[in-house]
Design a protein around this motif. Structure first.
Motif, short mmCIF file in Angstrom:
data_model
loop_
_atom_site.label_atom_id
_atom_site.label_comp_id
_atom_site.label_asym_id
_atom_site.label_seq_id
_atom_site.Cartn_x
_atom_site.Cartn_y
_atom_site.Cartn_z
N VAL A 277 0.84 -1.20 0.00
CA VAL A 277 0.00 0.00 0.00
C VAL A 277 0.87 1.26 0.00
CG1 VAL A 277 -1.78 1.28 1.26
CG2 VAL A 277 -1.92 -1.20 1.10
N ILE A 278 2.02 1.21 0.70
CA ILE A 278 2.95 2.33 0.65
C ILE A 278 3.43 2.56 -0.79
CG2 ILE A 278 5.22 3.17 1.37
CD1 ILE A 278 4.81 1.78 4.03
N LEU A 279 3.72 1.47 -1.49
CA LEU A 279 4.12 1.59 -2.90
C LEU A 279 3.00 2.22 -3.73
CD1 LEU A 279 5.96 -1.81 -3.43
CD2 LEU A 279 6.99 0.46 -3.58
N ILE A 280 1.76 1.85 -3.43
CA ILE A 280 0.62 2.44 -4.14
C ILE A 280 0.55 3.94 -3.84
CG2 ILE A 280 -1.89 2.50 -4.28
CD1 ILE A 280 -1.88 -0.52 -3.78
N GLY A 281 0.77 4.31 -2.56
CA GLY A 281 0.76 5.72 -2.19
C GLY A 281 1.82 6.51 -2.92
N MET A 282 3.03 5.96 -2.99
CA MET A 282 4.10 6.64 -3.73
C MET A 282 3.77 6.73 -5.21
SD MET A 282 7.61 5.22 -1.98
CE MET A 282 8.17 5.88 -0.40
N GLY A 283 3.14 5.68 -5.74
CA GLY A 283 2.74 5.70 -7.14
C GLY A 283 1.69 6.77 -7.41
N LEU A 284 0.78 6.98 -6.45
CA LEU A 284 -0.23 8.02 -6.61
C LEU A 284 0.41 9.41 -6.68
CD1 LEU A 284 -3.15 6.92 -4.26
CD2 LEU A 284 -3.24 7.22 -6.75
N MET A 285 1.51 9.61 -5.95
CA MET A 285 2.19 10.90 -6.03
C MET A 285 2.78 11.10 -7.42
SD MET A 285 2.91 13.74 -4.55
CE MET A 285 2.46 13.42 -2.84
N VAL A 286 3.30 10.03 -8.02
CA VAL A 286 3.81 10.12 -9.40
C VAL A 286 2.68 10.53 -10.35
CG1 VAL A 286 4.87 8.85 -11.30
CG2 VAL A 286 5.58 8.38 -8.96
N VAL A 287 1.54 9.82 -10.21
CA VAL A 287 0.39 10.11 -11.08
C VAL A 287 -0.10 11.55 -10.89
CG1 VAL A 287 -2.02 9.51 -11.53
CG2 VAL A 287 -0.33 7.70 -11.16
N TYR A 288 -0.18 11.98 -9.63
CA TYR A 288 -0.65 13.33 -9.33
C TYR A 288 0.24 14.39 -10.00
CZ TYR A 288 -0.37 17.69 -6.72
OH TYR A 288 -0.27 19.02 -6.39
N LEU A 289 1.55 14.28 -9.81
CA LEU A 289 2.46 15.28 -10.36
C LEU A 289 2.44 15.28 -11.89
CD1 LEU A 289 5.40 14.77 -7.86
CD2 LEU A 289 4.08 16.88 -8.13
N ALA A 290 2.32 14.09 -12.48
CA ALA A 290 2.25 14.02 -13.94
C ALA A 290 0.97 14.65 -14.46
CB ALA A 290 2.35 12.56 -14.39
N LEU A 291 -0.15 14.40 -13.78
CA LEU A 291 -1.42 14.96 -14.22
C LEU A 291 -1.46 16.48 -14.03
CD1 LEU A 291 -4.01 12.32 -12.97
CD2 LEU A 291 -3.20 12.70 -15.30
N VAL A 292 -0.87 16.97 -12.94
CA VAL A 292 -0.83 18.41 -12.72
C VAL A 292 -0.06 19.09 -13.86
CG1 VAL A 292 0.16 20.21 -11.25
CG2 VAL A 292 -1.14 18.36 -10.23
N ALA A 293 1.02 18.45 -14.30
CA ALA A 293 1.80 19.01 -15.40
C ALA A 293 1.04 18.94 -16.73
CB ALA A 293 3.14 18.29 -15.53
N ALA A 294 0.13 17.97 -16.84
CA ALA A 294 -0.58 17.77 -18.11
C ALA A 294 -1.87 18.58 -18.19
CB ALA A 294 -0.89 16.29 -18.30
#
Length: 402
Positions: A277-294
């Motif tokens: 679940v921690i890995l999922i949480g870190m992955g969500l941060m990746v998705v969030y930052l990529a989407l904010v840039a897009a």
């Protein structure tokens, strides 16, 4: 110390919950306005404010480590009481509008100690969690949700005080808040926790172990990316997307609100799934930052901050427990390691975000933050493999975190 103390597990958790809520409100009440106090009331330059903030943060990390070692040798309430008392005294001293050299002394000696209260409270929660890892697993998400709730309340309270009595009111209320934290800590059971043992007899992994260093590096990079993104976001929204400052406020408000149910939902996660679940949480941060840039739409940017809130709640709550499980009989140092990873990330973020934005632009800076989150994810994934194969120096079986 003359105050009645709680003894039953339910009452201990309730007292810790109130204490964490008080601490969070107190810190978030002054946090957004301390820099403004330095600029508007003490007439400090940007460089002077930066030196003050940095020295205070570094002293806080040092105080946290020192008190964590004291706690692990002799678990008890006094490190949290000392840290909160020093912080409260420091904010009272700011009321006299000190000279700059004295301000630096106050920051290093008094204000920095306030950073140690948070890890001390979670170390106490670990030590008093019904004597079991399962108890600790239940307590940490609940306490983390209280912390998120406090950060949704505190800035509003600070703003109301600033509009009324002004900075003097904010500083006095902050000092009173730390005083209430001291009173709440003194209400905790004073008995030596049955699960705590001196650090010298620890059967956990050594601090030099790669199974400790890898996740710690991952958590630090996660926080660098998180805080750097938070520095870039307002400039990106207002200067590139022509959004309003109010829309930025909505984004962070949605993030704070999302943290609360996300942290409580972690109570349903079985122990063996928590590293995943921690890995999922870190992955969500990746998705969030990529989407904010897009994304270019303000509404979409507001909604995507739900992912940021969930990521912060997951890593913030489960990360503490993960480090505590790696160092089961050194809860003070384990919690401080995690807390200092956030402090270090905050320290680096200002320079990193400013430099990246100047050199590459705001959108590219957000993508670099996403890349840092990917590296954090990979480091934590590698840590899972290390913890399965790296034996404890004092036992024949490997130590597996929750």
């Amino acid at each position: 110390m003359g105050l009645p103390t709680t003894s039953r597990p339910g009452r201990r958790l309730s007292t810790l919950l109130i204490t964490v809520l008080l601490l969070g409100i107190t810190e978030s009440m002054i946090g957004p306005y301390l820099v403004l106090f330095g600029a508007e009331r003490l007439r400090l330059s940007a460089l002077e404010i930066g030196v003050f903030v940095s020295l205070t943060a570094v002293s806080g990390m040092a105080a946290s480590v020192w008190l964590a070692r004291r706690y692990d040798r002799r678990p008890g309430r006094w490190p949290a009481v000392l840290a909160a008392s020093l912080a409260g005294t420091g904010y009272l001293l700011l009321l006299v509008r000190p000279s700059y050299p004295l301000l630096l002394v106050i920051g290093v000696v008094f204000l920095g100690a306030g950073s140690a209260v948070f890890p001390q409270l979670f170390a106490l929660a670990r030590s008093h969690a019904d004597g079991t890892k399962a108890g600790a697993g239940r307590d940490t998400p609940v306490l983390r949700s209280a912390w998120s709730l406090a950060w949704a309340i505190g800035p509003l309270a600070g703003g109301a005080l600033l509009a009324g009595p002004g900075y003097s009111g904010v500083l006095a209320a902050t000092a009173c808040g730390f005083c209430l934290v001291v009173v709440a800590v003194l209400r905790l059971d004073a008995r030596r926790p049955v699960t705590a043992r001196p650090a010298e007899t620890s059967r956990g992994l050594p601090l030099s172990s790669r199974a400790v260093a890898l996740p710690l590096a991952g958590f630090t990079l996660f926080h660098v990316a998180m805080f750097s993104g938070a520095v870039v976001l307002p400039l990106y929204v207002t200067e590139v997307l022509d959004g309003s400052p109010g829309s930025v406020g909505w984004m962070f408000s949605v993030c704070a609100v999302a943290e609360i149910p996300a942290a409580l939902a972690l109570l349903l996660v079985p122990d063996r799934w928590r590293p995943r679940v921690i890995l999922i949480g870190m992955g969500l941060m990746v998705v969030y930052l990529a989407l904010v840039a897009a994304f270019t739409g303000i509404v979409a940017l507001v909604l995507v901050h739900v992912a940021r809130g969930v990521a912060i709640a997951v890593v913030g709550a489960l990360g503490i427990g993960y480090m505590q499980d790696l160092l089961p009989t050194a809860p003070g140092r384990a919690t401080t390691l995690f807390a200092n990873s956030a402090t270090a990330g905050s320290l680096v973020s200002g320079i990193a975000a400013g430099g990246l934005s100047h050199a590459l632009g705001y959108r590219a800076a957000l993508l670099v933050c996403a890349a840092l989150s990917v590296v954090a994810w990979l480091l934590f994934l590698l840590a899972q493999r290390r913890v399965r194969v790296e034996p404890d120096e004092s036992v024949t079986e490997p130590v597996a975190p929750r």
